[in-house]
Each structure stands twice: as C-alpha cells, then as structure tokens.
Write a protein that holds these residues in place. Structure first.
Motif, PDB file in Angstrom:
ATOM      1  N   ILE A   1      33.626  55.813  39.349  1.00  0.00           N
ATOM      2  CA  ILE A   1      33.179  54.563  38.750  1.00  0.00           C
ATOM      3  C   ILE A   1      31.666  54.396  38.862  1.00  0.00           C
ATOM      4  N   GLU A   2      31.159  54.573  40.065  1.00  0.00           N
ATOM      5  CA  GLU A   2      29.729  54.419  40.307  1.00  0.00           C
ATOM      6  C   GLU A   2      29.237  55.576  41.150  1.00  0.00           C
ATOM      7  N   ARG A   3      28.046  56.007  40.881  1.00  0.00           N
ATOM      8  CA  ARG A   3      27.497  57.158  41.600  1.00  0.00           C
ATOM      9  C   ARG A   3      27.144  56.865  43.048  1.00  0.00           C
ATOM     10  N   ASP A   4      26.879  55.599  43.370  1.00  0.00           N
ATOM     11  CA  ASP A   4      26.475  55.291  44.746  1.00  0.00           C
ATOM     12  C   ASP A   4      27.665  55.076  45.682  1.00  0.00           C
ATOM     13  N   GLY A   5      28.892  55.163  45.164  1.00  0.00           N
ATOM     14  CA  GLY A   5      30.071  55.081  46.009  1.00  0.00           C
ATOM     15  C   GLY A   5      30.332  53.722  46.623  1.00  0.00           C
ATOM     16  N   THR A   6      29.880  52.639  45.973  1.00  0.00           N
ATOM     17  CA  THR A   6      30.081  51.314  46.552  1.00  0.00           C
ATOM     18  C   THR A   6      31.260  50.565  45.944  1.00  0.00           C
ATOM     19  N   LEU A   7      31.902  51.123  44.925  1.00  0.00           N
ATOM     20  CA  LEU A   7      32.961  50.403  44.228  1.00  0.00           C
ATOM     21  C   LEU A   7      34.274  51.172  44.284  1.00  0.00           C
ATOM     22  N   THR A   8      35.347  50.435  44.586  1.00  0.00           N
ATOM     23  CA  THR A   8      36.702  50.979  44.538  1.00  0.00           C
ATOM     24  C   THR A   8      37.495  50.100  43.585  1.00  0.00           C
ATOM     25  N   ALA A   9      38.312  50.702  42.754  1.00  0.00           N
ATOM     26  CA  ALA A   9      39.141  49.948  41.812  1.00  0.00           C
ATOM     27  C   ALA A   9      40.597  50.317  42.022  1.00  0.00           C
ATOM     28  N   ALA A  10      41.478  49.347  41.719  1.00  0.00           N
ATOM     29  CA  ALA A  10      42.914  49.567  41.833  1.00  0.00           C
ATOM     30  C   ALA A  10      43.599  49.041  40.585  1.00  0.00           C
ATOM     31  N   HIS A  11      44.642  49.742  40.181  1.00  0.00           N
ATOM     32  CA  HIS A  11      45.462  49.358  39.036  1.00  0.00           C
ATOM     33  C   HIS A  11      46.909  49.339  39.529  1.00  0.00           C
ATOM     34  N   ALA A  12      47.531  48.163  39.506  1.00  0.00           N
ATOM     35  CA  ALA A  12      48.913  48.016  39.965  1.00  0.00           C
ATOM     36  C   ALA A  12      49.817  47.791  38.759  1.00  0.00           C
ATOM     37  N   VAL A  13      50.942  48.502  38.727  1.00  0.00           N
ATOM     38  CA  VAL A  13      51.900  48.358  37.638  1.00  0.00           C
ATOM     39  C   VAL A  13      53.271  48.060  38.224  1.00  0.00           C
ATOM     40  N   LEU A  14      53.839  46.938  37.800  1.00  0.00           N
ATOM     41  CA  LEU A  14      55.194  46.553  38.171  1.00  0.00           C
ATOM     42  C   LEU A  14      56.124  46.948  37.033  1.00  0.00           C
ATOM     43  N   THR A  15      57.189  47.657  37.353  1.00  0.00           N
ATOM     44  CA  THR A  15      58.208  48.009  36.366  1.00  0.00           C
ATOM     45  C   THR A  15      59.533  47.448  36.858  1.00  0.00           C
ATOM     46  N   THR A  16      60.157  46.605  36.034  1.00  0.00           N
ATOM     47  CA  THR A  16      61.429  45.986  36.406  1.00  0.00           C
ATOM     48  C   THR A  16      62.579  46.931  36.089  1.00  0.00           C
ATOM     49  N   SER A  17      63.748  46.585  36.576  1.00  0.00           N
ATOM     50  CA  SER A  17      64.939  47.417  36.331  1.00  0.00           C
ATOM     51  C   SER A  17      65.307  47.454  34.852  1.00  0.00           C
ATOM     52  N   SER A  18      64.852  46.465  34.079  1.00  0.00           N
ATOM     53  CA  SER A  18      65.127  46.468  32.636  1.00  0.00           C
ATOM     54  C   SER A  18      64.059  47.209  31.848  1.00  0.00           C
ATOM     55  N   GLY A  19      63.015  47.690  32.542  1.00  0.00           N
ATOM     56  CA  GLY A  19      61.965  48.455  31.876  1.00  0.00           C
ATOM     57  C   GLY A  19      60.731  47.660  31.500  1.00  0.00           C
ATOM     58  N   THR A  20      60.745  46.357  31.745  1.00  0.00           N
ATOM     59  CA  THR A  20      59.566  45.537  31.494  1.00  0.00           C
ATOM     60  C   THR A  20      58.475  45.913  32.487  1.00  0.00           C
ATOM     61  N   SER A  21      57.230  45.883  32.038  1.00  0.00           N
ATOM     62  CA  SER A  21      56.144  46.187  32.976  1.00  0.00           C
ATOM     63  C   SER A  21      55.022  45.168  32.844  1.00  0.00           C
ATOM     64  N   LEU A  22      54.357  44.937  33.958  1.00  0.00           N
ATOM     65  CA  LEU A  22      53.172  44.078  34.047  1.00  0.00           C
ATOM     66  C   LEU A  22      52.120  44.837  34.824  1.00  0.00           C
ATOM     67  N   GLU A  23      50.848  44.539  34.553  1.00  0.00           N
ATOM     68  CA  GLU A  23      49.752  45.221  35.211  1.00  0.00           C
ATOM     69  C   GLU A  23      48.827  44.228  35.903  1.00  0.00           C
ATOM     70  N   GLY A  24      48.220  44.670  36.990  1.00  0.00           N
ATOM     71  CA  GLY A  24      47.208  43.898  37.689  1.00  0.00           C
ATOM     72  C   GLY A  24      46.053  44.810  38.052  1.00  0.00           C
ATOM     73  N   HIS A  25      44.867  44.228  38.160  1.00  0.00           N
ATOM     74  CA  HIS A  25      43.669  45.006  38.453  1.00  0.00           C
ATOM     75  C   HIS A  25      42.889  44.362  39.593  1.00  0.00           C
ATOM     76  N   GLY A  26      42.251  45.192  40.392  1.00  0.00           N
ATOM     77  CA  GLY A  26      41.427  44.685  41.488  1.00  0.00           C
ATOM     78  C   GLY A  26      40.270  45.625  41.765  1.00  0.00           C
ATOM     79  N   ARG A  27      39.221  45.069  42.345  1.00  0.00           N
ATOM     80  CA  ARG A  27      38.035  45.848  42.699  1.00  0.00           C
ATOM     81  C   ARG A  27      37.533  45.421  44.074  1.00  0.00           C
ATOM     82  N   ALA A  28      36.851  46.334  44.704  1.00  0.00           N
ATOM     83  CA  ALA A  28      36.178  46.036  45.977  1.00  0.00           C
ATOM     84  C   ALA A  28      34.816  46.716  45.941  1.00  0.00           C
ATOM     85  N   ARG A  29      33.800  45.986  46.331  1.00  0.00           N
ATOM     86  CA  ARG A  29      32.451  46.537  46.364  1.00  0.00           C
ATOM     87  C   ARG A  29      31.953  46.534  47.804  1.00  0.00           C
ATOM     88  N   ARG A  30      31.553  47.706  48.263  1.00  0.00           N
ATOM     89  CA  ARG A  30      31.027  47.848  49.617  1.00  0.00           C
ATOM     90  C   ARG A  30      29.543  47.526  49.613  1.00  0.00           C
TER      91      ARG A  30
END
Length: 93
Positions: free
Chosen positions: A17-46
């Motif tokens: 993401i960044e060359r200085d290594g100060t950022l971490t990103a996360a992508h979360a995906v929920l998948t239900t038993s019926s196949g529905t999915s939702l997504e969430g995103h998060g970041r952390a900066r050191r």
C-alpha cells in the motif's frame, strides 16, 4: 438446526500500500449459509516514530474491518425489517 456463517479477513502488507510501511489494511467478508455476502474494510496507520510491530497494525485494521462489517450487517438487517414492516426501522448497535 444450526447454520454456519464464515468470516474471512484478508490483511494487506504495508509494502503493498505504502512504501514507508506505516499502513495496514484489512478486508473482511462475511458469507452466510445461504450464500449472501457482506464486506467490511479497515485500516491502521503506524506513527513513523513507533516501532514496527506488524501484529498490532493487523489487529487494529482487522478490528476496524469487523466493526465496519458489523455496521453494514445491522444496516442490511434494518433494511430487511423495514421492507417487511413498510416503515423506516433503526436498530441500535
């Protein structure tokens, strides 16, 4: 009867993401038993003055992605109820 929902969290190295290594990103995906999915995103900066501890950035980014995912799930649930009730619905977290 039990249903299983799965959540997968993908973490992105700061170097992707960044060359200085100060950022971490996360992508979360929920998948239900019926196949529905939702997504969430998060970041952390050191702070560049702090030591590089990868696990801390990953924990924070993952927590923020899960919080975003939870908020989106509440909104989806609220929308589903509103559709059935034919009126606006607000669910408290």
């Amino acid at each position: 009867m039990a249903h299983t929902w799965n959540v997968a969290i993908r973490l992105f190295d700061a170097d992707d993401i960044e060359r200085d290594g100060t950022l971490t990103a996360a992508h979360a995906v929920l998948t239900t038993s019926s196949g529905t999915s939702l997504e969430g995103h998060g970041r952390a900066r050191r702070n560049p003055d702090d030591p590089q501890v990868r696990e801390i950035g990953e924990e924070l980014a993952a927590a923020r992605a899960l919080r975003d995912l939870a908020d989106r799930l509440l909104r989806a649930t609220s929308d589903d109820i509103a559709e059935i009730e034919h009126r606006p619905v607000h669910l408290h977290p």
